[in-house]
Design an enzyme around this catalytic site. Structure first.
Site, PDB file in Angstrom:
ATOM      1  N   ASN A   1       0.847  -1.192   0.000  1.00  8.75           N
ATOM      2  CA  ASN A   1       0.000   0.000   0.000  1.00  8.75           C
ATOM      3  C   ASN A   1       0.882   1.242   0.000  1.00  8.75           C
ATOM      4  OD1 ASN A   1       0.447   0.921   2.865  1.00  8.75           O
ATOM      5  ND2 ASN A   1      -0.347  -1.136   3.246  1.00  8.75           N
TER       6      ASN A   1
ATOM      7  N   LYS B   1     -14.626   2.765  15.199  1.00  2.36           N
ATOM      8  CA  LYS B   1     -13.439   1.888  15.154  1.00  2.36           C
ATOM      9  C   LYS B   1     -12.786   1.780  16.532  1.00  2.36           C
ATOM     10  CE  LYS B   1     -11.201   1.682  11.410  1.00  2.36           C
ATOM     11  NZ  LYS B   1     -10.453   2.066  10.211  1.00  2.36           N
TER      12      LYS B   1
ATOM     13  N   PRO C   1      -4.118 -11.076  10.761  1.00  2.00           N
ATOM     14  CA  PRO C   1      -4.453 -10.789  12.162  1.00  2.00           C
ATOM     15  C   PRO C   1      -4.539  -9.286  12.364  1.00  2.00           C
ATOM     16  CG  PRO C   1      -2.145 -11.446  11.946  1.00  2.00           C
ATOM     17  CD  PRO C   1      -2.791 -11.675  10.603  1.00  2.00           C
ATOM     18  N   ASP C   2      -5.475  -8.832  13.183  1.00  2.00           N
ATOM     19  CA  ASP C   2      -5.562  -7.400  13.513  1.00  2.00           C
ATOM     20  C   ASP C   2      -4.681  -7.174  14.752  1.00  2.00           C
ATOM     21  OD1 ASP C   2      -6.273  -4.837  14.496  1.00  2.00           O
ATOM     22  OD2 ASP C   2      -8.106  -4.930  13.294  1.00  2.00           O
TER      23      ASP C   2
ATOM     24  N   LYS D   1     -12.219  -1.845  18.102  1.00  2.98           N
ATOM     25  CA  LYS D   1     -10.862  -2.378  18.301  1.00  2.98           C
ATOM     26  C   LYS D   1     -10.478  -2.442  19.778  1.00  2.98           C
ATOM     27  CE  LYS D   1      -9.155  -1.697  13.803  1.00  2.98           C
ATOM     28  NZ  LYS D   1      -8.155  -2.410  13.015  1.00  2.98           N
TER      29      LYS D   1
HETATM   30  O1  C5P Z   1      -9.104  -1.517  10.516  1.00  5.87           O
HETATM   31  P1  C5P Z   1      -8.144  -0.477  10.061  1.00  5.87           P
HETATM   32  O2  C5P Z   1      -7.050  -1.030   9.191  1.00  5.87           O
HETATM   33  O3  C5P Z   1      -8.748   0.753   9.485  1.00  5.87           O
HETATM   34  O4  C5P Z   1      -7.459  -0.010  11.439  1.00  5.87           O
HETATM   35  C1  C5P Z   1      -6.357   0.804  11.440  1.00  5.87           C
HETATM   36  C2  C5P Z   1      -5.608   0.642  12.726  1.00  5.87           C
HETATM   37  O5  C5P Z   1      -5.457  -0.724  13.053  1.00  5.87           O
HETATM   38  C3  C5P Z   1      -4.187   1.174  12.630  1.00  5.87           C
HETATM   39  O6  C5P Z   1      -3.805   1.619  13.907  1.00  5.87           O
HETATM   40  C4  C5P Z   1      -3.399  -0.051  12.198  1.00  5.87           C
HETATM   41  O7  C5P Z   1      -2.039   0.065  12.561  1.00  5.87           O
HETATM   42  C5  C5P Z   1      -4.114  -1.147  12.965  1.00  5.87           C
HETATM   43  N1  C5P Z   1      -4.125  -2.453  12.286  1.00  5.87           N
HETATM   44  C6  C5P Z   1      -3.376  -3.483  12.799  1.00  5.87           C
HETATM   45  N2  C5P Z   1      -3.430  -4.724  12.202  1.00  5.87           N
HETATM   46  C7  C5P Z   1      -4.188  -4.940  11.112  1.00  5.87           C
HETATM   47  C8  C5P Z   1      -4.944  -3.875  10.578  1.00  5.87           C
HETATM   48  C9  C5P Z   1      -4.883  -2.650  11.181  1.00  5.87           C
HETATM   49  O8  C5P Z   1      -2.663  -3.291  13.779  1.00  5.87           O
HETATM   50  N3  C5P Z   1      -4.216  -6.129  10.566  1.00  5.87           N
END
Ligand code: C5P
Length: 397
Positions: A208, A337, A303-304, A341
């Site tokens: 990206n 969000k 993984p988030d 989160k």
């Molecule tokens: O869900 P989104 O990508 O919009 O969320 C952004 C936030 O989540 C940012 O702080 C990003 O660093 C974190 N993130 C993460 N792991 C992922 C996706 C997003 O830590 N797989």
């Protein structure tokens, strides 16, 4: 930045010593007093006169210079400094430091000091990679010595690789990090930054447009306030800041692994643009181009990392900060969000192409906290970083 600080600068005998003259200038520009010490080998590369002229200070050269001993003993000399910087730190100097030798003025000062020491190694790439040097490096790091560089690049000897001394500006950054006694001294902060690369095959990947600029600025601002920063970065366009522990990763899975290794932390800032998906059908060998046949890629969810850390039952950082790059309804989406989160704060920004924020020098953010949302005026990414670091320092008390 360094007003009133006294730096004892030990210049070792390597071709990079010429950059140490520039370093003297840069340190003085920041308000530091610099006392140069030249090893005998260093005098083959730079003259004591030029070091003395640039420092506007007496240069120390010889352990057995009795006049100096009468004026200021080596013990006093080593302790009058706030920080000892060794630049360039040659393979020989590192070996003697690791072995605890005191066979010249430089090594005697280093053995006698009770002050922090920062080394900027510079040597041929083979010498740097030699197991003996790496062993000495591990010993020095174990002794609590800070290091900046070496950088990778073309070398004076015609080879390429790690071994170039860090640039004067980078060393100045590391000096202020090493001396930082700011509000975050003693705190460990984890920062993720940059994009991730998700492989399609060994030569292709999905990425990206994140440059890593905002995450890098945040790590720098936190380190400047005295924090010990672990900086987990994907393949970014901008180099990592000086004075932080850098862990380089490529994929989201590697980033999660690195983050878990780096915990515990008092605060974690997730500024990385982590890929949401990885290619589940990634090929171990290069996918061949076949006429008329298009490859079909299948994806799996990554993984988030933010949600994972924010949701930790035990060992959760006291303050977890996430980012939200949005193109519509920025504050509303980011507020949702934050709850989804489970993080404490969200730094939201509008990354619509017309804002020029992604990859640019400026940012316009909204800070979302449990108390509501706060729109910040458009400012440089450095200013955003400094304001955020200030709030983090306040929040951690
Ligand atoms: O869900 P989104 O990508 O919009 O969320 C952004 C936030 O989540 C940012 O702080 C990003 O660093 C974190 N993130 C993460 N792991 C992922 C996706 C997003 O830590 N797989």
């Amino acid at each position: 930045m360094l007003a009133g600080k006294r730096i004892l600068l030990i210049i070792g005998g390597g071709i990079a010593a010429f950059k140490s003259l520039e370093l003297i200038r840069r340190l003085r520009e920041q308000g530091a007093t610099v006392t140069p010490v030249l090893t005998r080998a260093a005098e083959e590369f730079v003259t004591p006169l030029s070091a003395s002229a640039l420092a506007a200070e007496k240069v120390y050269r010889d352990l057995f210079d009795l006049t100096d001993e009468a004026e200021m003993g080596h013990i006093e000399l080593s302790r009058a400094a706030d920080l000892i910087v060794v630049a360039p730190a040659t393979a020989d100097l590192m070996a003697r430091m690791a072995g605890g030798l005191a066979n010249d003025l430089a090594t005697t000062l280093l053995l006698a000091t009770d002050k922090p020491v920062l080394i900027a190694p510079a040597m041929n790439v083979r010498m740097w990679e030699h197991p003996a040097t790496q062993r000495n490096l591990a010993t020095l790091l174990g002794d609590g010595i800070a290091i900046i560089g070496p950088n990778e690049g073309d070398m004076a000897c015609g080879e390429y690789g790690p071994g170039r001394m860090a640039e004067p500006d980078e060393i100045v950054g590391a000096v202020s990090g090493a001396l930082a006694q700011g509000p975050l001294a003693g705190r460990h902060v984890l920062v993720t930054s940059g994009p991730t690369h998700e492989p399609i095959d060994p030569v292709r990947y999905i990425a990206n447009r994140s440059s890593g600029a905002q995450g890098t600025a945040i790590a720098r601002a936190l380190a400047a306030r005295g924090a010990h920063v672990t900086f987990v970065t994907g393949p970014a366009d901008v180099p990592p800041p000086a004075g932080v522990d850098v862990i380089r990763v490529a994929t989201a899975a590697e980033m999660l692994e690195a983050v878990q290794q780096a915990l515990p932390a008092d605060c974690a800032v997730f500024a990385a643009a982590v890929a949401d998906w990885r290619v589940s059908t990634a090929s171990a060998s290069k996918i061949k181009k076949k006429k008329g046949a298009l490859p079909v890629l299948e994806f799996a969810e990554n993984p988030d990392i933010l949600a994972h850390v924010a949701g930790m039952k035990r060992g959760r950082p006291a303050l977890v900060v996430g980012f939200a790059a949005e193109t519509d309804d920025v504050a509303a989406n980011a507020t949702a969000k934050r709850l989804r989160k489970g993080c404490d704060w969200i730094v939201a920004n509008d990354v619509s192409p017309e804002t020029g924020i992604m990859g640019g020098d400026e940012n316009a953010v909204t800070l979302i906290t449990p108390d509501g949302s706060d729109d910040w005026p458009r400012m440089s990414k450095d200013q955003v970083a400094n304001r955020l670091a200030g709030l983090i320092a306040e929040a951690l008390g």
